[in-house]
Design an enzyme around this catalytic site. Structure first.
Site, PDB file in Angstrom:
ATOM      1  N   VAL A 145       3.147  11.399  50.075  1.00 19.30           N
ATOM      2  CA  VAL A 145       2.361  12.047  50.918  1.00 19.30           C
ATOM      3  C   VAL A 145       2.770  12.977  52.020  1.00 19.30           C
ATOM      4  CG1 VAL A 145       0.213  10.607  50.348  1.00 19.30           C
ATOM      5  CG2 VAL A 145       1.983   9.975  52.188  1.00 19.30           C
ATOM      6  N   CYS A 158       3.126   6.817  57.069  1.00 23.49           N
ATOM      7  CA  CYS A 158       4.020   7.955  56.851  1.00 23.49           C
ATOM      8  C   CYS A 158       4.236   8.868  57.760  1.00 23.49           C
ATOM      9  CB  CYS A 158       3.628   8.742  55.387  1.00 23.49           C
ATOM     10  SG  CYS A 158       4.721  10.220  54.861  1.00 23.49           S
ATOM     11  N   TYR A 182      16.988   8.608  58.977  1.00 19.62           N
ATOM     12  CA  TYR A 182      17.260   8.278  57.433  1.00 19.62           C
ATOM     13  C   TYR A 182      18.605   8.406  56.998  1.00 19.62           C
ATOM     14  CZ  TYR A 182      12.139   8.281  56.957  1.00 19.62           C
ATOM     15  OH  TYR A 182      10.787   7.971  57.122  1.00 19.62           O
ATOM     16  N   TRP A 211       1.658   5.270  45.520  1.00 18.43           N
ATOM     17  CA  TRP A 211       0.631   5.097  46.462  1.00 18.43           C
ATOM     18  C   TRP A 211      -0.670   5.110  45.762  1.00 18.43           C
ATOM     19  CZ3 TRP A 211       2.040   4.414  51.194  1.00 18.43           C
ATOM     20  CH2 TRP A 211       2.998   5.123  51.900  1.00 18.43           C
TER      21      TRP A 211
END
Length: 344
Positions: free
Chosen positions: A149, A82, A211, A115
């Site tokens: 996260v 990430c 994105y 996660w």
């Protein structure tokens, strides 16, 4: 695909793994059984929408926020894969806080349960959780949102302080100065207005811009979005022609925010979103700058190029546009950068 009824999307996962005699680990990620991560937690309809990050507590030096900076009190949950989480790991090491704020990694792979802690990346050393969702549930029972996260956890109150990634790095760079390296100031008062302006530009046009290209659903939107990212890379390349870092001779919060996107551009963002025929290596000043940062321990030691990949079609990748062909490219990050000439 929806999450199977055997594991409701917002139910707390049951701990799995070894007994109390050893570390607790989650069962392997299993998309066939549980479904992919996203549906039910992230809105993937009608293009790209950045999820909400609702836990926005702040750590302050004097504790006026309710969270006082103290050695050993806070823990970071991060993921190698990430970029938003990597920024906090970089800031922690750059500022010399490795012994002040602890850190651990979740597993690289997710299914609908989110996660998890597995043997590959190690157990949760603070709470013994097997899924990060348990941290969210401990903070807000029944929490229905995105399980993201980084997470900044407070051992004192047993809850999440923040999952709002822009705040965490700033707090690491300002609230812990009593224990930090005095030579490093990522968010110096004299530059804060300029840093804030550039950070907003980087976020809109590079960090989140990649994105947005992926999420486009029409040809016109795709062409406009990718041109916007390329124009930003060109502007940043020009900015770095005469200065070593984005704001001059010292690394700042802006460099920490930009770099993880650059590190992933050729291997992940460009092949995924199909942004440009040009690689990062085709922007000469930006590429040398990226290597300059990588060849420092805080950046190198928090980077695993092997995790910069995508398997299958991410749920946020829009259908419709005819995208250009882009193949993943592994550059040589060890090539000397030659930017010492720009040092003061």
């Amino acid at each position: 695909m929806t999450t199977p009824s055997t594991t409701p999307a917002h139910a707390s996962p049951a701990p799995a793994g070894p007994s109390q005699a050893g570390p607790a680990y989650a069962s392997p990620a299993d998309v066939d059984t549980y479904g992919p991560y996203g549906p039910g937690r992230v809105d993937v309809s009608n293009g790209w929408k950045r999820p909400r990050y609702p836990f926005q507590g702040r750590v302050t030096a004097d504790g006026s926020s309710g969270f006082k900076a103290e050695p050993g009190r806070y823990h970071l949950y991060v993921a190698w894969v990430c970029p938003w989480a990597q920024r906090t790991a970089i800031a922690r090491t750059l500022t010399g806080l490795d012994g002040v704020v602890s850190l651990s990694y979740v597993d690289d792979d997710r299914d609908a349960r989110g996660w998890a802690f597995r043997e590959r990346r190690g157990p949760d050393p603070v709470n013994g959780f097997t899924f990060l969702q348990q941290a969210y549930e401990a903070t807000e029972p029944g929490y229905p949102g995105h399980l993201s996260v980084p997470v900044l956890w407070d051992r004192g109150t047993g809850r999440i302080v923040s999952n709002n990634f822009p705040d965490i790095t700033i707090d690491l760079g300002t609230a812990f100065e009593e224990w930090a390296d005095p030579a490093v100031r990522l968010y110096p008062p004299a530059l804060r207005a300029e840093i804030d302006d550039l950070n907003a530009y980087i976020y809109d046009n590079v960090n989140d811009g990649t994105y947005r290209v992926a999420g486009t659903t029409t040809q016109d939107a795709y062409e406009a979005a990718r041109e916007r990212v390329v124009a930003a890379l060109e502007r940043l390349d020009e900015r770095l022609a005469g200065r070593r870092f984005l704001h001059g001779p010292s690394i700042t919060e802006s460099d920490v925010r930009l770099w993880p996107t650059l590190a992933r551009f050729d291997l992940f963002y460009n092949p995924l979103s199909r942004i440009s025929e040009r690689r990062l290596t085709d922007f000469p000043h930006l590429w040398a700058y990226a290597r300059d940062l990588y060849q420092r321990p805080a950046f190198r030691e928090t980077t695993d190029f092997g995790t910069f990949r995508f398997d299958g079609k991410p749920p946020f990748l829009g259908d419709g546009p005819a995208r250009i062909d882009v193949e993943p490219y592994q550059a040589d990050w060890e090539v000397p950068h030659g930017r010492e000439r720009l040092a003061p």
